[in-house]
Design an enzyme around this catalytic site. Structure first.
Site, PDB file in Angstrom:
ATOM      1  N   CYS B 360      35.516  36.243  39.241  1.00  0.00           N
ATOM      2  CA  CYS B 360      36.848  35.905  38.767  1.00  0.00           C
ATOM      3  C   CYS B 360      37.631  35.156  39.826  1.00  0.00           C
ATOM      4  CB  CYS B 360      37.582  37.175  38.385  1.00  0.00           C
ATOM      5  SG  CYS B 360      36.721  38.132  37.139  1.00  0.00           S
ATOM      6  N   GLU B 362      37.181  36.162  43.487  1.00  0.00           N
ATOM      7  CA  GLU B 362      36.788  36.695  44.786  1.00  0.00           C
ATOM      8  C   GLU B 362      36.501  35.569  45.777  1.00  0.00           C
ATOM      9  OE1 GLU B 362      35.959  37.551  41.692  1.00  0.00           O
ATOM     10  OE2 GLU B 362      34.608  39.256  41.689  1.00  0.00           O
TER      11      GLU B 362
END
Lengths: 295, 716
Positions: B360, B362
């Site tokens: 997502c 990171e």
């Protein structure tokens, strides 16, 4: 200490002038346009707004004030005797009851609007004085505008212009821009909504002459002025404002009428789409006017 | 949208697929022929059979070879007995998954396309010579060689498949299919020379990872490593912008094929940002990728736009235009926060500037560290424990240390000290659980021969990516929950209990235990206390504390190979499930209700509009949140249609980032549409929304998640 009687302070206001703005909505207006989308700002006294969809039926308001009753499950306010003291609003946990109308010091407003100074600077925005008719509180507005000018925050005045020019003069030195509503270009039109055409046009000319960029805002209202836009173009051609904004009628304020417990004369009038005004845009351009739809 | 994409969409959407994946069958073939080989080498052969024996499908309307199709296509007769046997074999060899550093990885495509397959094999060969006599390294390098040879064969097979498709294709399609064949042939062994070849090689490598069963494999800084090829081709007149976009679209659209194999993938692509030297990195390819992702209109390519203080206004504006289509991406990332957030871990500054995202949001150093892992640390739970002597209010069991009953708490400072002890104990448990799981597999035998070829230093060191091969050690993200819930709760406690003394701390504890039943007045007091998201320091300072505290807590630990624990404030949709595990909280929230999502204020509590939200949420020091944070915002579609309004939104974002905000992601779908889509899902088959870190088809979400998205305040 100067005070203003306001309805609301709206931050991240994106429809009231250039850039990111905070709009201070003054309470009280000397016109009574039946299509008004901010009806909670018209009365010079406080109003209680009630939004039934938010009401949880907790009954706290009833304990505070006998004007609240629940009749067969429906909350009812006896508006005839309501003084808008606001006690019920303080007790309401769900936000169903709201108060429009509070006195607030200029210093307090300055403090709140300056929180967003960085955003004004980043976007060429600022503060908009709107309402209601802000110039009915010209002294307070002048004090506010002066302080903001000292803080390098541009101030935009949004007025319907039906006040003595002396009221304009109080705020004029501190303005970066003026939004000047013209609702009609004939006497009959202003008779319906309680204004004085010659005073308004005179003020408009003086504002344009003052050098403060002045934008004429025309709310385009079916059955009121929508059929007269050609006349507007003729009149405004000579005045030559900075820009003309045609604002298509919409009904987004209808919920507020319900919340105020009043009738909305325009409840069944269809909204105008921007596309419907494209022809008028051309017409204004032919008169040498810079014109937008929606501002 | 160009015609190639339209035709490809139709062809893919029409295509029929089997239900059973052939992955295990093909891998088992490799294992079964190499039982007597060392385990790492057997893994290399499993890759080999997987890569070379799956059916190669080239769509008639495609411009880039390589499809997920072969995973669901039986290349030879298959029966149940064979499937069961294969599963048994593959399960026996075992396989790292998320949590064991297997996916959520950004491969080093930049180096790979510079070397080509042949160059990579050459590197492996050199290391084999260097480490002659070292059995462990030799076995590992041999396994990498076998896997890479399998990949080389796979490219050649795709060339053949393109030629086969061309044979039966209508005349107008033949030429482009033969061009695919040519492109594949050119890169079987040699390094790519053109944009088309480089993109083709990257896509096939990505595909190989998908065939291996890896999820959330990022394409990383696609606009950076492909740009030299794009620039050269355009200058030489062998490629137009339009052709490049068509190639990009035909590539990215196939990410959506993940739909056929069990759900949407999350393939992160980072565009924009700064170069390794710190200069503006936005280029024409950044825009082409933006447009391609927009035109594909599918959730899979998870686009992240890196914004920095000098990035062109046009870039941000184009990002907002794509967001305005309702796709929910790109997510906007602030280089100004993310680069220092990575640098605090001791990485070289040039590497930090070269970051991308996996999964997502990171933050990740592409091809320099082992694959990502993360978990959820349920922070607000510790308020409950600190108020109740370490006893869980939901179950009555002792969960944390006995830090004393509510009766003994004398001040806010006293409470904060106890809270710290509870959080520390909770972090100890979190890390212990992670370490046990993460180290469950023997790094010498649970190797990843193909993946290791895409991570710096593995080949040079002769070590697997999870056995000390990676340039930097493994990092782990602790996903810290409920910053809004926690800040609101602490501020409400301070104001209501200790400042205004409207109730005692024991009454508060009792109210929480009773889920506010019989304590409705106190609940109202708590709800009326200052709330995060309104630029009110009385509560915002607890959000500042929250980030500092979590960084303090997790800085104390190291992963097995000496890497750092990052703080993440990005909860996806787990704010709902985590909320079920937390009793009533002092912010007035009731037992089991959702927590605030990610780094956002509690939904509905940020009542002063987006400027106040931005001012509040920029206060914490996100350079201590190395993994990243998520601020979810929702604007009505009208904010995106006018240039002037988009410019206002852009200013808002610039101020957020200037003040240290880390990430903002925006849904532009109106409340009315979302509500209607809940009632009439069939009318909105392609409505994509952003859910805290990834995009998803709205209809694929459960009702509680749909409602949660609805609750997130619409801002303007």
């Amino acid at each position: 200490m100067k005070e203003l009687f306001i309805s609301n302070i709206q931050r991240f206001s994106v429809g009231d002038g250039p850039g990111i703005r905070t709009t201070v909505f003054m309470k009280g207006c000397n016109l009574h346009c039946p299509w008004c989308h901010n009806p909670e700002t018209i009365s010079a006294k406080a109003d209680v707004l009630f939004t039934s969809s938010r009401c949880t039926g907790c009954g706290r308001c009833i304990t505070a004030c006998p004007n609240h009753t629940v009749i067969s499950g429906a909350h009812h306010i006896d508006r005839g005797v309501c003084s808008a003291c606001g006690k019920c609003v303080q007790l309401c946990p769900s936000g169903a009851l709201e108060l429009s109308g509070r006195s607030i010091s200029v210093d307090q407003i300055v403090k709140e609007v300056l929180e967003d100074k960085e955003f004004y600077q980043a976007s060429d925005g600022g503060v908009t004085l709107s309402g209601g008719e802000p110039l009915l509180q010209a002294d307070g507005c002048a004090a506010l505008a002066q302080t903001l000018q000292q803080q390098n925050v541009p101030v935009l005045l949004d007025t319907a212009g039906c006040v003595p020019f002396s009221a304009f003069q109080k705020v004029l030195p501190y303005l970066s821009m003026c939004y000047f509503d013209v609702k009609s270009v004939n006497e009959q039109g202003y008779r319906i909504i309680g204004g004085n055409l010659s005073l308004i046009l005179d003020n408009l000319k003086k504002m344009v002459a003052s050098g403060v960029p002045t934008v004429v805002r025309i709310p385009v209202i079916p059955h009121f002025n929508a059929h007269q836009l050609a006349d507007f173009a003729t009149v405004l051609q000579d005045i030559s404002p900075t820009r003309v904004d045609l604002l298509p009628f919409h009904r987004m304020g209808s919920g507020k009428y319900t919340a105020l417990g009043s009738d909305y004369a325009y409840a069944n009038t269809p909204s105008l789409s921007p596309e419907e005004l494209l022809g008028y845009q051309t017409l204004f351009m032919k008169h040498g006017l810079t014109v937008t739809i929606g501002g | 949208m160009n015609q190639s994409l339209t035709r490809l969409k139709q062809e893919i959407d029409r295509s029929q697929r089997a239900k059973i994946s052939v992955r295990e069958i093909l891998m088992a073939k490799g294992f079964m022929a190499h039982y007597t080989d060392p385990i790492p080498l057997a893994r290399g052969y499993a890759c080999y059979t997987l890569f070379t024996e799956h059916a190669k499908k080239v769509y008639e309307n495609d411009l880039i070879a390589g499809s997920y199709f072969g995973l669901l296509q039986e290349p030879f007769p298959v029966n149940d007995a064979m499937i069961n046997k294969s599963r048994q074999v593959v399960a026996n060899y075992g396989w790292r998954t998320f949590g064991h550093n297997a996916d959520h990885f950004a491969p080093d495509y930049a180096t790979f396309i510079q070397d080509g397959v042949g160059g990579t094999l050459e590197k492996i060969h050199r290391s084999l010579v260097r480490y002659e006599g070292d059995t462990e390294k030799t076995v590992f390098l041999q396994s990498a060689r076998v896997a890479m040879e399998g990949f080389r064969e796979m490219i050649a097979q795709y060339a053949n498949a393109a030629a086969e498709t061309a044979e039966t294709a209508p005349a107008e399609r033949k030429e482009q299919l033969l061009q695919i064949e040519q492109t594949c042939r050119a890169i079987v062994n040699d390094k790519p020379q053109t944009f088309r070849q480089a993109l083709q090689l990257v896509w096939l490598a990505h595909l190989a990872f998908v065939y291996e069963g890896r999820y959330a494999m990022a394409l990383g800084r696609l606009d950076q490593y492909l740009y030299p090829y794009y620039k050269k081709d355009v200058e030489e007149g062998i490629l137009t912008r339009c052709e490049a976009k068509a190639l990009m679209e035909c590539t990215l659209y196939k990410i959506g094929e993940s739909h056929f194999i069990g759900g949407d993938d999350v393939v992160n692509i980072a565009i924009g940002g700064v170069t390794r030297d710190g200069a503006d990195a936005v280029n024409e390819l950044s825009y082409i990728i933006l447009e391609s992702v927009r035109d594909c209109g599918i959730p899979g390519p998870n686009l992240s736009a890196r914004i920095h203080s000098e990035c062109p206004d046009r870039f941000l504006d184009e990002c907002l235009k794509v967001i305005g289509t309702g796709l929910g991406y790109p997510a906007l990332m602030n280089d100004g926060a993310n680069i220092p957030a990575l640098a605090r871990n001791g990485y070289a500054i040039e590497d930090c500037r070269d970051y991308c995202m996996v999964g997502c949001i990171e933050n990740f150093l592409p091809g320099q560290q082992p694959p990502w892992s993360d978990g959820r640390y349920n922070s607000p739970k510790y308020i409950e424990l600190a108020l109740n002597n370490g006893v869980c209010m939901q179950s009555g069991i002792q969960m944390g240390p006995a830090t004393g009953s509510a009766e003994t708490i004398t001040s806010m400072d006293d409470f904060m000290a106890r809270l710290h002890l509870q959080m520390q104990a909770g972090a100890d448990e979190y890390v212990a659980f992670f370490q046990n799981e993460n180290q469950r597999y023997n790094p010498k035998t649970y190797t990843q021969p193909f993946l290791s070829c895409f991570c710096q230093d593995c080949i040079e060191r002769g070590l697997d990516i999870n056995n000390g091969g990676a340039h930097y050690p493994s990092a782990h993200g602790a996903g810290c929950m409920g910053v809004g819930t926690m800040a609101d709760s602490l501020a409400a406690m301070e104001q209501v209990i200790f400042v205004n003394k409207k109730a005692t701390i024991t009454q508060l504890r009792d109210a929480l235990l009773a889920n506010f039943e019989g304590y409705e007045d106190l609940q109202q007091e708590l709800l009326a206390a200052p709330k995060y998201g309104n630029n009110d320091d009385r509560v915002d300072r607890y959000a500042v504390w929250y980030v500092d505290e979590h960084a303090r807590l997790f800085d104390r630990y190291r992963t097995w190979d000496g890497g750092r624990f990052y703080v993440a404030i990005a909860s996806n949709i787990q704010n709902i499930s985590a909320g079920t595990l937390v009793a009533a909280t002092p912010d007035g929230r009731k037992n089991g209700e959702p927590l605030s999502d990610a780094a956002s204020p509690m939904h509905g509590m940020d009542q002063k509009g987006p400027t106040a939200t931005v001012l509040s949420t920029a206060k914490p020091d996100y350079t201590k949140a190395s993994c990243g944070t998520v601020l979810n915002q929702k604007y009505s579609p009208s904010m995106f249609t006018h240039d002037e309004k988009r410019a206002k939104l852009a200013s808002l974002i610039r101020v957020y980032f200037k003040n240290g905000g880390q990430e903002m992601q925006i849904n532009s779908v109106s409340r009315e549409i979302l509500q209607d889509a809940m009632e009439h899902p069939q009318q909105y088959p392609s409505l994509v929304v952003r859910v805290s870190g990834f995009s998803a088809y709205y209809n694929a979400l459960t009702r509680d998640v749909q409602e949660d998205i609805l609750r997130r305040t619409e801002q303007g």
